[in-house]
Design an enzyme around this catalytic site. Structure first.
Site, PDB file in Angstrom:
ATOM      1  N   VAL A  92       0.821  -1.210   0.000  1.00 14.45           N
ATOM      2  CA  VAL A  92       0.000   0.000   0.000  1.00 14.45           C
ATOM      3  C   VAL A  92       0.857   1.263   0.000  1.00 14.45           C
ATOM      4  CG1 VAL A  92      -1.601   1.346   1.437  1.00 14.45           C
ATOM      5  CG2 VAL A  92      -2.038  -1.065   0.997  1.00 14.45           C
TER       6      VAL A  92
ATOM      7  N   ASP B 255      10.644   3.402   5.550  1.00 18.59           N
ATOM      8  CA  ASP B 255      10.467   2.014   6.025  1.00 18.59           C
ATOM      9  C   ASP B 255      11.563   1.715   7.036  1.00 18.59           C
ATOM     10  OD1 ASP B 255       8.535  -0.323   4.684  1.00 18.59           O
ATOM     11  OD2 ASP B 255      10.139  -1.070   5.980  1.00 18.59           O
TER      12      ASP B 255
ATOM     13  N   LYS C 294      14.785  -3.889   2.788  1.00 17.97           N
ATOM     14  CA  LYS C 294      13.817  -3.365   1.821  1.00 17.97           C
ATOM     15  C   LYS C 294      14.205  -1.947   1.385  1.00 17.97           C
ATOM     16  CE  LYS C 294       9.274  -4.381   2.142  1.00 17.97           C
ATOM     17  NZ  LYS C 294       7.886  -4.364   2.610  1.00 17.97           N
TER      18      LYS C 294
ATOM     19  N   LYS D 191     -14.191   0.881   5.563  1.00 17.33           N
ATOM     20  CA  LYS D 191     -13.192  -0.056   5.032  1.00 17.33           C
ATOM     21  C   LYS D 191     -13.478  -1.488   5.486  1.00 17.33           C
ATOM     22  CE  LYS D 191      -9.580  -1.797   3.185  1.00 17.33           C
ATOM     23  NZ  LYS D 191      -9.494  -2.074   1.767  1.00 17.33           N
TER      24      LYS D 191
ATOM     25  N   ASN E  21     -14.734  -4.597   2.866  1.00 15.45           N
ATOM     26  CA  ASN E  21     -14.038  -5.879   2.691  1.00 15.45           C
ATOM     27  C   ASN E  21     -14.927  -7.047   3.110  1.00 15.45           C
ATOM     28  OD1 ASN E  21     -11.842  -4.791   1.546  1.00 15.45           O
ATOM     29  ND2 ASN E  21     -10.387  -5.288   3.171  1.00 15.45           N
TER      30      ASN E  21
ATOM     31  N   PHE F 108     -16.645  -9.631  -8.190  1.00 16.20           N
ATOM     32  CA  PHE F 108     -16.507 -10.364  -6.918  1.00 16.20           C
ATOM     33  C   PHE F 108     -17.575 -11.438  -6.775  1.00 16.20           C
ATOM     34  CE2 PHE F 108     -13.354  -7.371  -6.193  1.00 16.20           C
ATOM     35  CZ  PHE F 108     -12.532  -7.884  -5.215  1.00 16.20           C
TER      36      PHE F 108
ATOM     37  N   CYS G 228      -5.622  -9.296   3.215  1.00 18.98           N
ATOM     38  CA  CYS G 228      -6.673  -8.400   3.719  1.00 18.98           C
ATOM     39  C   CYS G 228      -7.944  -9.110   4.166  1.00 18.98           C
ATOM     40  CB  CYS G 228      -7.000  -7.355   2.658  1.00 18.98           C
ATOM     41  SG  CYS G 228      -5.639  -6.236   2.377  1.00 18.98           S
TER      42      CYS G 228
HETATM   43  N1  LIG Z   1      -2.165  -5.144   0.468  1.00 17.45           N
HETATM   44  C1  LIG Z   1      -3.363  -4.711   0.116  1.00 17.45           C
HETATM   45  O1  LIG Z   1      -3.901  -5.090  -0.919  1.00 17.45           O
HETATM   46  C2  LIG Z   1      -4.074  -3.702   0.978  1.00 17.45           C
HETATM   47  C3  LIG Z   1      -5.151  -2.982   0.442  1.00 17.45           C
HETATM   48  C4  LIG Z   1      -5.787  -2.047   1.243  1.00 17.45           C
HETATM   49  C5  LIG Z   1      -5.377  -1.850   2.551  1.00 17.45           C
HETATM   50  N2  LIG Z   1      -4.338  -2.587   3.046  1.00 17.45           N
HETATM   51  C6  LIG Z   1      -3.906  -2.336   4.421  1.00 17.45           C
HETATM   52  O2  LIG Z   1      -2.754  -1.507   4.378  1.00 17.45           O
HETATM   53  C7  LIG Z   1      -1.861  -1.835   5.459  1.00 17.45           C
HETATM   54  C8  LIG Z   1      -0.499  -2.189   4.906  1.00 17.45           C
HETATM   55  O3  LIG Z   1      -0.633  -3.343   4.085  1.00 17.45           O
HETATM   56  P1  LIG Z   1       0.548  -3.831   3.126  1.00 17.45           P
HETATM   57  O4  LIG Z   1       0.000  -4.970   2.346  1.00 17.45           O
HETATM   58  O5  LIG Z   1       1.123  -2.649   2.408  1.00 17.45           O
HETATM   59  O6  LIG Z   1       1.599  -4.350   4.212  1.00 17.45           O
HETATM   60  P2  LIG Z   1       3.144  -4.703   3.991  1.00 17.45           P
HETATM   61  O7  LIG Z   1       3.463  -5.686   5.030  1.00 17.45           O
HETATM   62  O8  LIG Z   1       3.380  -5.036   2.556  1.00 17.45           O
HETATM   63  O9  LIG Z   1       3.902  -3.326   4.283  1.00 17.45           O
HETATM   64  C9  LIG Z   1       4.038  -2.755   5.543  1.00 17.45           C
HETATM   65  C10 LIG Z   1       5.385  -2.055   5.594  1.00 17.45           C
HETATM   66  O10 LIG Z   1       5.479  -1.281   6.777  1.00 17.45           O
HETATM   67  C11 LIG Z   1       6.827  -1.344   7.250  1.00 17.45           C
HETATM   68  N3  LIG Z   1       6.850  -0.949   8.659  1.00 17.45           N
HETATM   69  C12 LIG Z   1       6.387  -1.609   9.729  1.00 17.45           C
HETATM   70  N4  LIG Z   1       6.604  -0.901  10.855  1.00 17.45           N
HETATM   71  C13 LIG Z   1       7.228   0.240  10.489  1.00 17.45           C
HETATM   72  C14 LIG Z   1       7.717   1.360  11.195  1.00 17.45           C
HETATM   73  N5  LIG Z   1       7.610   1.471  12.526  1.00 17.45           N
HETATM   74  N6  LIG Z   1       8.311   2.336  10.483  1.00 17.45           N
HETATM   75  C15 LIG Z   1       8.442   2.249   9.139  1.00 17.45           C
HETATM   76  N7  LIG Z   1       7.989   1.214   8.428  1.00 17.45           N
HETATM   77  C16 LIG Z   1       7.390   0.221   9.084  1.00 17.45           C
HETATM   78  C17 LIG Z   1       7.215  -2.793   6.993  1.00 17.45           C
HETATM   79  O11 LIG Z   1       8.615  -2.950   6.957  1.00 17.45           O
HETATM   80  C18 LIG Z   1       6.578  -3.023   5.615  1.00 17.45           C
HETATM   81  O12 LIG Z   1       7.459  -2.716   4.558  1.00 17.45           O
HETATM   82  C19 LIG Z   1      -2.541  -2.968   6.216  1.00 17.45           C
HETATM   83  O13 LIG Z   1      -3.279  -2.428   7.264  1.00 17.45           O
HETATM   84  C20 LIG Z   1      -3.472  -3.565   5.183  1.00 17.45           C
HETATM   85  O14 LIG Z   1      -4.579  -4.204   5.763  1.00 17.45           O
HETATM   86  C21 LIG Z   1      -3.665  -3.494   2.285  1.00 17.45           C
END
Ligand SMILES: NC(=O)c1ccc[n+]([C@@H]2O[C@H](COP(=O)([O-])OP(=O)(O)OC[C@H]3O[C@@H](n4cnc5c(N)ncnc54)[C@H](O)[C@@H]3O)[C@@H](O)[C@H]2O)c1
Length: 468
Positions: free
Chosen positions: A11, A30, A35, A223, A227, A268, A279
């Site tokens: 995201v 990050d 990464k 949200k 979902n 869907f 998710c």
């Molecule tokens: N993946 C999807 O399709 C999607 C869609 C909509 C919403 N979301 C929501 O978005 C959020 C993130 O999902 P994602 O899939 O991107 O997760 P992800 O695990 O791919 O990414 C999260 C990132 O945050 C970093 N991180 C963690 N703690 C940190 C900190 N203290 N400081 C800096 N960086 C930090 C991690 O290293 C990681 O790179 C979740 O809540 C998820 O539910 C995801």
């Protein structure tokens, strides 16, 4: 505008790259050093269409990567929190990453800043984020907390972000809503879409997209409820598919019939092996849990989850009924990612099914266009990875289709037939018409449709029925 995005995962990375494409100055933060180093060196850790183009266009200009959260926050008009919110053992959302970011943000805010929840979080999280920021010494005058849930889908994330059906802004103060309106203005005033260098417009785009301002609590609920509703649609059609199989109806026809109703829609409503990904499974658990905490027993969600789990078991039963015994059978598997277009294998039904088949003693040769590296980390040496779909099928007792990648729907069926030891295809994604498969000599099992037998075999079965 200057924007900080904390968390450079699926995201954060997409949001950051898209904000940069809208003309903002973005710092993506990050705390995963590996990464970060990869991103700084120009390597993308995820597979997502159009993302490489956007990153290479803006990296070093509108977009920088950093490990220094405080520096990124200082001087930013908005800080988007996009860190993970994984489930705890009890199914609640683990908000410790969000809390940790809120703590760090607190000490870095100098001028008025909007702290935005982009991560999917339960209702009331914004109040906690606000409390944590205040508790760590930041004055209430210089920040507000907003909720701006993200609806992108992996596999089409960039397009979804830039051509959203709607943008939801949960803001309890006008000054805070104004900042978010300004950030999204290139989309909502249509100016982005008049540019010549934009990401191509998808078929069903709402241009310009509406921006819906709600309270923060409503946005948080929107949200989770979205979902849950999408997962419910998937489980609904899967339940209908099971009935179709029992009575000899065709779920694709049923789907077309119900989905053509504008009130329902086709999207869907695809039968298959159930939803997965990072998710839906966790968000349903979290929604159920937060509902329960506030006095509502959301049993409908229990049923959605149960049907989803049952769907995988149904598929396993289908494999068993196609092959009789499983021990020692060599199975070609197409698809490891939880859906087509992504390398994400979190909660992937394909991986869960492969693990179950390994337990049954099957030998698995798998192929996925993007998710092989990640799968190797999870499956280890138990699974042989093939270089393409035909290699996965070579000398296999049957071929399983577990992810709906476009290339799996366009296989050279004659070539495939010649690869397999037995021409049996068990398709968990309904990528083919049963008649086409039968005409090419396959015994073909899919979801919510009767199995198709190759024509000569079908003739002999029919003959046997006539003269038992
Ligand atoms: N993946 C999807 O399709 C999607 C869609 C909509 C919403 N979301 C929501 O978005 C959020 C993130 O999902 P994602 O899939 O991107 O997760 P992800 O695990 O791919 O990414 C999260 C990132 O945050 C970093 N991180 C963690 N703690 C940190 C900190 N203290 N400081 C800096 N960086 C930090 C991690 O290293 C990681 O790179 C979740 O809540 C998820 O539910 C995801």
């Amino acid at each position: 505008m200057r924007i900080a995005v904390i968390g450079s995962g699926y995201v954060g990375l997409v949001a950051g790259a898209c904000f940069a494409d809208l003309g903002h100055q973005v710092t993506l933060v990050d705390n995963d050093e590996q990464k970060l180093a990869a991103l700084q060196a120009g390597h993308l850790p995820i597979h997502e269409k159009f993302l490489p183009e956007l990153i290479s266009r803006h990296h070093g200009n509108n977009l920088t990567f950093s490990g220094d959260l405080a520096a990124a926050v200082r001087g930013s008009a908005a800080v988007f929190i996009a860190v993970g919110t994984p489930p705890t053992e009890d199914g609640e959302a683990d908000l410790s990453f969000v809390e940790s970011v809120a703590r760090s943000v607190s000490g870095a805010i100098e001028n008025y800043t909007v702290v935005v929840e982009k991560s999917t979080v339960p209702v009331y999280t914004s109040e906690w984020v606000r409390k944590i920021i205040l508790r760590n010494g930041c004055s209430a005058q210089v920040f507000d907390v907003a909720s701006n849930p993200e609806f992108l889908r992996e596999g089409s994330a960039v397009t979804d972000f830039l051509y959203p059906d709607r943008i939801v802004v949960g803001a309890d103060q006008d000054r805070c809503a104004a900042v978010l309106r300004q950030i999204y203005a290139p989309l909502t005033d249509g100016s982005y879409y008049r540019r010549s260098d934009i990401v191509p417009q998808p078929e069903r785009a709402q241009i310009p997209p509406p921006l819906i301002v709600t309270s923060t609590k409503s946005a948080e609920l929107i949200k989770h409820a979205s979902n849950a509703f999408l997962a419910l649609k998937i489980s609904f059609i899967n339940a209908v598919a099971s009935i179709c199989e029992s009575v000899g109806a065709d779920v694709q026809q049923v789907r077309q019939g119900i989905g053509s109703d504008a009130r329902i829609g086709q999207r869907f409503l695809n039968p298959g092996i159930g939803y997965g990904g990072s998710c839906f499974p966790k968000d349903l658990l979290a929604f159920r849990s937060v509902a329960r905490e506030h006095g509502y027993d959301f049993r409908l969600l229990d049923e959605v989850i149960r049907i989803n789990e049952e769907q995988r078991k149904n598929f396993l039963r289908k494999v068993r009924s196609a092959l009789w015994t499983l021990r020692g059978k060599r199975l070609g598997v197409l698809g490891l990612a939880f859906k087509g277009g992504t390398d994400d294998i979190r909660e992937s039904p394909a991986i869960l099914l492969i693990q179950a088949l390994l337990q049954e003693g099957c030998e698995i040769v798998a192929y996925d266009p993007a998710a092989m590296e990640r799968s190797r980390e999870v499956l280890g040496a138990q699974v042989t990875l093939a270089g393409n779909a035909y290699e996965a099928a070579r000398a296999a007792d049957a071929l399983l289709i577990l992810t709906e990648w476009e290339e799996f729907a366009a296989l050279d069926l004659n070539r495939l037939y010649n690869q397999l030891k037995y021409p049996i295809v068990i398709d968990g994604r309904n990528l083919y018409a049963p008649e086409t498969m039968a005409a090419h000599g396959f015994t073909y099992y899919s979801v919510g449709r009767l199995p198709a037998l190759p024509e000569p075999l079908a003739d002999s079965v029919a003959a046997r029925k006539l003269n038992p």
